[in-house]
Design a protein around this motif. Structure first.
Motif, PDB file in Angstrom:
ATOM      1  N   LEU A 388      40.958  37.697  32.736  1.00 35.47           N
ATOM      2  CA  LEU A 388      40.214  38.946  32.876  1.00 35.47           C
ATOM      3  C   LEU A 388      38.715  38.685  32.833  1.00 35.47           C
ATOM      4  O   LEU A 388      38.236  37.838  32.075  1.00 35.47           O
ATOM      5  CB  LEU A 388      40.573  39.925  31.755  1.00 35.47           C
ATOM      6  N   ALA A 389      37.975  39.424  33.654  1.00 35.10           N
ATOM      7  CA  ALA A 389      36.510  39.406  33.607  1.00 35.10           C
ATOM      8  C   ALA A 389      36.020  40.821  33.859  1.00 35.10           C
ATOM      9  O   ALA A 389      36.552  41.537  34.702  1.00 35.10           O
ATOM     10  CB  ALA A 389      35.941  38.454  34.652  1.00 35.10           C
ATOM     11  N   GLY A 390      35.016  41.211  33.114  1.00 33.70           N
ATOM     12  CA  GLY A 390      34.453  42.552  33.256  1.00 33.70           C
ATOM     13  C   GLY A 390      33.676  42.910  32.009  1.00 33.70           C
ATOM     14  O   GLY A 390      33.865  42.291  30.949  1.00 33.70           O
ATOM     15  N   ASP A 391      32.818  43.915  32.106  1.00 31.28           N
ATOM     16  CA  ASP A 391      31.982  44.262  30.960  1.00 31.28           C
ATOM     17  C   ASP A 391      32.774  44.819  29.783  1.00 31.28           C
ATOM     18  O   ASP A 391      32.241  44.965  28.686  1.00 31.28           O
ATOM     19  CB  ASP A 391      30.877  45.242  31.379  1.00 31.28           C
ATOM     20  N   TYR A 392      34.064  45.130  29.995  1.00 32.76           N
ATOM     21  CA  TYR A 392      34.904  45.688  28.935  1.00 32.76           C
ATOM     22  C   TYR A 392      35.609  44.603  28.121  1.00 32.76           C
ATOM     23  O   TYR A 392      36.199  44.880  27.069  1.00 32.76           O
ATOM     24  CB  TYR A 392      35.961  46.616  29.549  1.00 32.76           C
ATOM     25  N   VAL A 393      35.597  43.352  28.601  1.00 31.88           N
ATOM     26  CA  VAL A 393      36.303  42.263  27.926  1.00 31.88           C
ATOM     27  C   VAL A 393      35.637  41.990  26.577  1.00 31.88           C
ATOM     28  O   VAL A 393      34.426  42.146  26.410  1.00 31.88           O
ATOM     29  CB  VAL A 393      36.322  41.013  28.824  1.00 31.88           C
ATOM     30  N   ALA A 394      36.420  41.560  25.615  1.00 32.68           N
ATOM     31  CA  ALA A 394      35.962  41.409  24.234  1.00 32.68           C
ATOM     32  C   ALA A 394      34.711  40.541  24.135  1.00 32.68           C
ATOM     33  O   ALA A 394      34.670  39.424  24.645  1.00 32.68           O
ATOM     34  CB  ALA A 394      37.069  40.808  23.383  1.00 32.68           C
ATOM     35  N   SER A 395      33.690  41.100  23.490  1.00 31.61           N
ATOM     36  CA  SER A 395      32.437  40.399  23.196  1.00 31.61           C
ATOM     37  C   SER A 395      31.671  41.291  22.238  1.00 31.61           C
ATOM     38  O   SER A 395      32.104  42.399  21.928  1.00 31.61           O
ATOM     39  CB  SER A 395      31.611  40.167  24.475  1.00 31.61           C
ATOM     40  N   GLY A 396      30.541  40.799  21.793  1.00 26.19           N
ATOM     41  CA  GLY A 396      29.713  41.631  20.920  1.00 26.19           C
ATOM     42  C   GLY A 396      28.758  42.519  21.675  1.00 26.19           C
ATOM     43  O   GLY A 396      27.881  43.144  21.079  1.00 26.19           O
ATOM     44  N   TYR A 397      28.914  42.591  23.011  1.00 18.95           N
ATOM     45  CA  TYR A 397      27.947  43.295  23.845  1.00 18.95           C
ATOM     46  C   TYR A 397      28.525  44.586  24.417  1.00 18.95           C
ATOM     47  O   TYR A 397      29.744  44.697  24.611  1.00 18.95           O
ATOM     48  CB  TYR A 397      27.470  42.396  24.980  1.00 18.95           C
TER      49      TYR A 397
END
Length: 421
Positions: A388-397
């Protein structure tokens, strides 16, 4: 075997560029003819504008790195300004050219429109964050966090709430204080350049997606424009996309709400998400009309931020007004919304004539609602060879261009790690 990337937004193209530069053969599938996903160019009466006005900041290190890699020179394509938050008649905060952390300290102390009590309260809040190493435990809403720190109401209205809306695209009463703390850590509390505003001087497709596509094709990759993927199936040696393949690995870089249609097993990963809109109204005035600054805030208005595309993109007289997140503006007829924005511009620009034409673009699901303790899916799925790739993928951002780019790079590097690169 070839690696497939489904979706040519910033996340998908970041993944494809990172794979291509490491010698991997890549094919990118994009439903639209325009590249960029939810940050792309659209046509408006002979002008090329964007489906939403976005800005970058100096802390967007991965976006800037990939721009340089594909030949999209940030110095030419982005207008770099020291941090400048201005609400005409209310507040003006500008970071001087001083080394960190003096630049942010001086910006607050020299700000106009805030009294000394409000300035010291802002400095204390940032110092507390630093002492806590930018950890807020438990994660709460931004409003609750500000109340816990006894933040003056005027300072909230003119500083923290606008920053929250701009960074997280979520109202402060619902937004994650922890994610906002990450943004503050990597911008205001980092190097002086990290807090700079980077305003696009070209449309969002030309900023990175189109140069990225050219880079990919120059490295033996393929970009399939106007090809919507409707069928993704496991195969003996990988995955088949609408009967094509097999592909050894697939990076699924579509919007989160499209996951279930392609891979029903992934629906559970995002079905608990809520979504926030972004509304961008373009008002075209005679070429002589301009704002005092390329970017201005509107305090307590219908619009939140105004951008002068004449100063940015050479589109003289064109003003872009941005309204982030949910709100009562969504219930207004478009004509009334545009009239209210025009009236707000008229308070800033003397003797403002009526706009020659207008257009409003609403991205109803522009970003996920960045709420406290939100469970977000990770890059590697439980299905072999599917990422998966996208701005919703788990990160602190939060859901930003940088968040999307980092997720794409992470997916690519995970695949490269499997292949021994």
């Amino acid at each position: 075997m070839t690696i497939a990337v489904i979706g040519a937004g910033y996340a998908g193209l970041a993944a494809a560029v990172e794979l291509a530069r490491n010698g991997q053969q890549v094919e990118v599938f994009e439903a639209s003819r325009s590249l960029g996903g939810r940050a792309r160019a659209v046509e408006m009466d002979g002008l090329t504008v964007d489906n939403g006005q976005h800005i970058l900041i100096g802390a967007y290190s991965e976006t800037l790195r990939l721009m340089r890699l594909v030949g999209a020179d940030p110095q030419r394509l982005l207008k770099r300004l020291s941090l400048h938050l201005e609400f005409p008649g209310e507040m003006r905060l500008v970071a001087p050219h001083l080394p960190a952390p003096l630049h942010s300290l001086a910006a607050i102390l020299l700000a106009t429109g805030l009294n000394w009590r409000e300035k010291w309260a802002a400095i204390r809040l940032m110092r507390r964050l630093q002492y806590a190493q930018f950890r807020i435990t438990p994660d709460v809403s931004v409003t609750t966090w500000l109340e816990q720190n006894k933040t003056p109401s005027r300072q909230r209205r003119l500083l923290w709430q606008p920053l929250c809306i701009a960074a997280l695209n979520t109202p402060a009463e619902y937004a994650s204080a922890q994610v906002l703390a990450h943004v503050l850590r990597d911008s205001l509390a980092a190097s002086r350049a990290a807090s700079d505003l980077l305003l696009p001087q070209v449309n969002l497709s030309a900023l990175f997606p189109e140069p990225a596509a050219q880079f990919i094709t120059q490295h033996a990759g393929v970009i399939h424009r106007g090809q919507r993927v409707t069928d993704l199936q496991r195969a003996e040696h990988g995955w088949r996309i609408d009967g094509q393949g097999p592909f050894a690995q697939v990076v699924l870089a579509v919007a989160a709400y499209h996951l279930g249609a392609l891979v029903p097993e992934l629906q559970l990963e995002v079905e608990h998400f809520a979504w926030e809109p972004i509304v961008t109204s373009y008002l075209a005035y005679p070429a002589s009309v301009c704002l005092p600054q390329p970017m201005l805030g509107v305090a307590d208005g219908t619009a939140q931020w105004l951008f002068d595309r004449g100063q940015l993109c050479g589109q003289a007289g064109l003003i872009a007004a941005v309204i982030s997140a949910r709100g009562r503006h969504l219930d207004l007829p478009v004509a009334e919304l545009e009239q209210r924005i025009h009236d707000e511009v008229a308070h800033i620009v003397p003797h403002l004539p009526a706009p020659l034409r207008t257009r409003t673009i609403t991205e109803k699901r522009a970003t996920f609602a960045c709420t406290p303790n939100l469970r977000r899916p990770v890059t590697q799925t439980t299905l072999p060879g599917l990422w998966l790739a996208g701005d919703y993928v788990a990160s602190g951002y939060p859901a930003t261009i940088e968040g999307a780019v980092r997720s794409g790079v992470n997916a690519a590097r995970s695949i490269l790690g499997l292949r021994g690169h």
